[in-house]
Design an enzyme around this catalytic site. Sequence first.
Site: not given
Length: 289
Positions: A39, A81
Amino acid sequence: MHARAVAASTAALLGTAALLFPSPARAGDHGASPLVIAHRGASAYAPENTLAAVDKAAELGIAWVENDVQRTRDGELVVVHDDSLRRTTDAEEVFPDRAPWKVKDFTAAEIARLDAGSWFGPAYAGARVPTLRQFVDRVEHHHQKLLLEIKNPQLYPGIERQTLKLLSNEGWLDAPHLADRLVVQSFSPDSVRTVHELRPGVKTGFLGTPGVADLAAYAAFADQINPSHGSLSLGYVSAVHAFRGPHGRPLEVCTWTVDDAATAQRVAGYGVDGIITNKPDVVRDAVGG
């Protein structure tokens, strides 16, 4: 009733297609283990979405990495992100008068000045926010595979087409990459649908947990349904697997974000196809992926 009917007719009518498009092994089939997906790179061990995190995933022997793409004010695709630069860079110190430090309000050159590593630890001081081109080139260097999330597409009209163009220019839309090295996903069903319509050969994923009655609609443009692990059950994973996606294969399930062995073993028991994790070594050791 409609969803069950569609699932039943799909299973009955696509027997020939199943021979033409064999489905990948699932966690519950013949002892296969789910894929382990790092991730934002191996983000428990290096600053998220940096090249160092990709390198760490490679060092750990992890084939799949996930990342997030957004766009700068002057049109550069960058890997970060949050829609703000504040949490993972020193933007607040470098540009104190630019609150709330949104990615879309900064040029690529300005973002390239930022330190994206010191917040994580002194060993990573000076790490930069990579461009998408830099990121995919590093993934390619390590012969890894990419799960690419289009982040906040509502903020960046046309980002799907631009992302696909860059991927094509970097060689990521050739047959070998499309076969098993690239998935493009988003929390926005419209964004996933757009990717599918622009480049039908690209494997796509929807981030979320649609109701079972809605799965037939998602199966028209998404190859994966990728929910949070807390929303999963054995019944839901089985329901997703009953549908076939736009490439004729059963829909897959990649769940997020799992960082402990017990949860990894639980979701693997549901038959998920992939586990997205900040600690890919922990999950791999737990499920054998």
